[in-house]
Design a protein around this motif. Structure first.
Motif, PDB file in Angstrom:
ATOM      1  N   MET A   1     -21.178 -64.133 -95.905  1.00 38.61           N
ATOM      2  CA  MET A   1     -19.893 -64.721 -95.569  1.00 38.61           C
ATOM      3  C   MET A   1     -19.167 -65.090 -96.863  1.00 38.61           C
ATOM      4  O   MET A   1     -19.745 -65.738 -97.728  1.00 38.61           O
ATOM      5  N   LYS A   2     -17.897 -64.657 -96.980  1.00 37.00           N
ATOM      6  CA  LYS A   2     -17.083 -64.998 -98.150  1.00 37.00           C
ATOM      7  C   LYS A   2     -16.213 -66.208 -97.836  1.00 37.00           C
ATOM      8  O   LYS A   2     -15.537 -66.238 -96.802  1.00 37.00           O
ATOM      9  N   ILE A   3     -16.233 -67.170 -98.752  1.00 36.67           N
ATOM     10  CA  ILE A   3     -15.444 -68.385 -98.567  1.00 36.67           C
ATOM     11  C   ILE A   3     -14.528 -68.580 -99.776  1.00 36.67           C
ATOM     12  O   ILE A   3     -14.998 -68.567-100.919  1.00 36.67           O
ATOM     13  N   ALA A   4     -13.242 -68.756 -99.499  1.00 31.39           N
ATOM     14  CA  ALA A   4     -12.289 -69.116-100.546  1.00 31.39           C
ATOM     15  C   ALA A   4     -12.259 -70.640-100.611  1.00 31.39           C
ATOM     16  O   ALA A   4     -12.131 -71.314 -99.584  1.00 31.39           O
ATOM     17  N   ALA A  26     -13.650 -67.569 -94.384  1.00 33.06           N
ATOM     18  CA  ALA A  26     -13.307 -68.970 -94.150  1.00 33.06           C
ATOM     19  C   ALA A  26     -12.651 -69.505 -95.420  1.00 33.06           C
ATOM     20  O   ALA A  26     -12.860 -68.964 -96.511  1.00 33.06           O
ATOM     21  N   ILE A  27     -11.852 -70.562 -95.250  1.00 34.60           N
ATOM     22  CA  ILE A  27     -11.153 -71.180 -96.377  1.00 34.60           C
ATOM     23  C   ILE A  27     -11.448 -72.675 -96.356  1.00 34.60           C
ATOM     24  O   ILE A  27     -11.310 -73.325 -95.319  1.00 34.60           O
ATOM     25  N   LEU A  28     -11.837 -73.204 -97.518  1.00 29.84           N
ATOM     26  CA  LEU A  28     -12.007 -74.652 -97.696  1.00 29.84           C
ATOM     27  C   LEU A  28     -10.904 -75.115 -98.645  1.00 29.84           C
ATOM     28  O   LEU A  28     -10.718 -74.521 -99.709  1.00 29.84           O
ATOM     29  N   HIS A  29     -10.182 -76.159 -98.268  1.00 30.54           N
ATOM     30  CA  HIS A  29      -9.096 -76.683 -99.111  1.00 30.54           C
ATOM     31  C   HIS A  29      -9.350 -78.163 -99.351  1.00 30.54           C
ATOM     32  O   HIS A  29      -9.455 -78.945 -98.418  1.00 30.54           O
ATOM     33  N   GLY A  30      -9.403 -78.544-100.632  1.00 25.86           N
ATOM     34  CA  GLY A  30      -9.718 -79.909-101.028  1.00 25.86           C
ATOM     35  C   GLY A  30      -8.540 -80.866-101.102  1.00 25.86           C
ATOM     36  O   GLY A  30      -8.644 -81.913-101.721  1.00 25.86           O
TER      37      GLY A  30
END
Length: 155
Positions: A1-4, A26-30
């Motif tokens: 799984m690739k996560i940005a 999936a995208i994680l944004h801080g």
């Protein structure tokens, strides 16, 4: 799984960033998103896990201060400011944070601390960065992505 993994867009979603998130599962944004439009655009690419930053005001009341999510067997804890992380991080594999605009990838006491830096408006003369992570069966590999600074990209 690739996560940005990104943070501190500050109202600017660069075309180079969109290229990377378009390839993510999936995208994680801080946090420090600054506009609902960026949230909406990111959601068009992949499932988005996002936390509210100190610059995300009234429009972002529905966005959580912190969030825990497990993807590919890796449990991530997201919070904008590292100083506001929960004191008990048991069960967490990686902490994703932002705020400082400084890229950080370090392991401390079995916990991976990840700050993708800022990929929005360039501030404080710092480089423009984000992370791409590959997660599988509880293992994570993180790659630093640097975006060349060009004035036409909003600073």
């Amino acid at each position: 799984m690739k996560i940005a993994i990104l943070s501190d867009t500050h109202g600017l979603l660069r075309p180079e960033v969109e290229e990377y998130v378009s390839r993510a599962d999936a995208i994680l944004h801080g946090g420090d998103i600054n506009t609902q439009a960026i949230v909406d655009t990111l959601r068009e690419y992949a499932p988005l896990y996002i936390v509210r930053g100190n610059n995300d005001k009234e429009w972002a009341q529905h966005i959580p201060h912190h969030l825990t999510v497990t993807l590919g067997g890796v449990t991530f804890y997201l919070v904008h400011n590292k100083k506001e992380a929960a004191s008990d991080l048991s069960g967490v594999d990686a902490v994703v944070f932002g705020h400082s605009h400084k890229y950080v990838q370090e392991e401390k006491e079995g916990l991976l601390w990840l700050n993708p830096g800022s990929c929005g408006k360039r501030r404080f003369g710092q480089e423009i960065t984000l992370m791409m992570a590959q997660v599988e069966n509880g293992a994570i590999q993180v790659e630093k992505i640097s975006i060349p600074h060009r004035e036409k990209n909003g600073g």
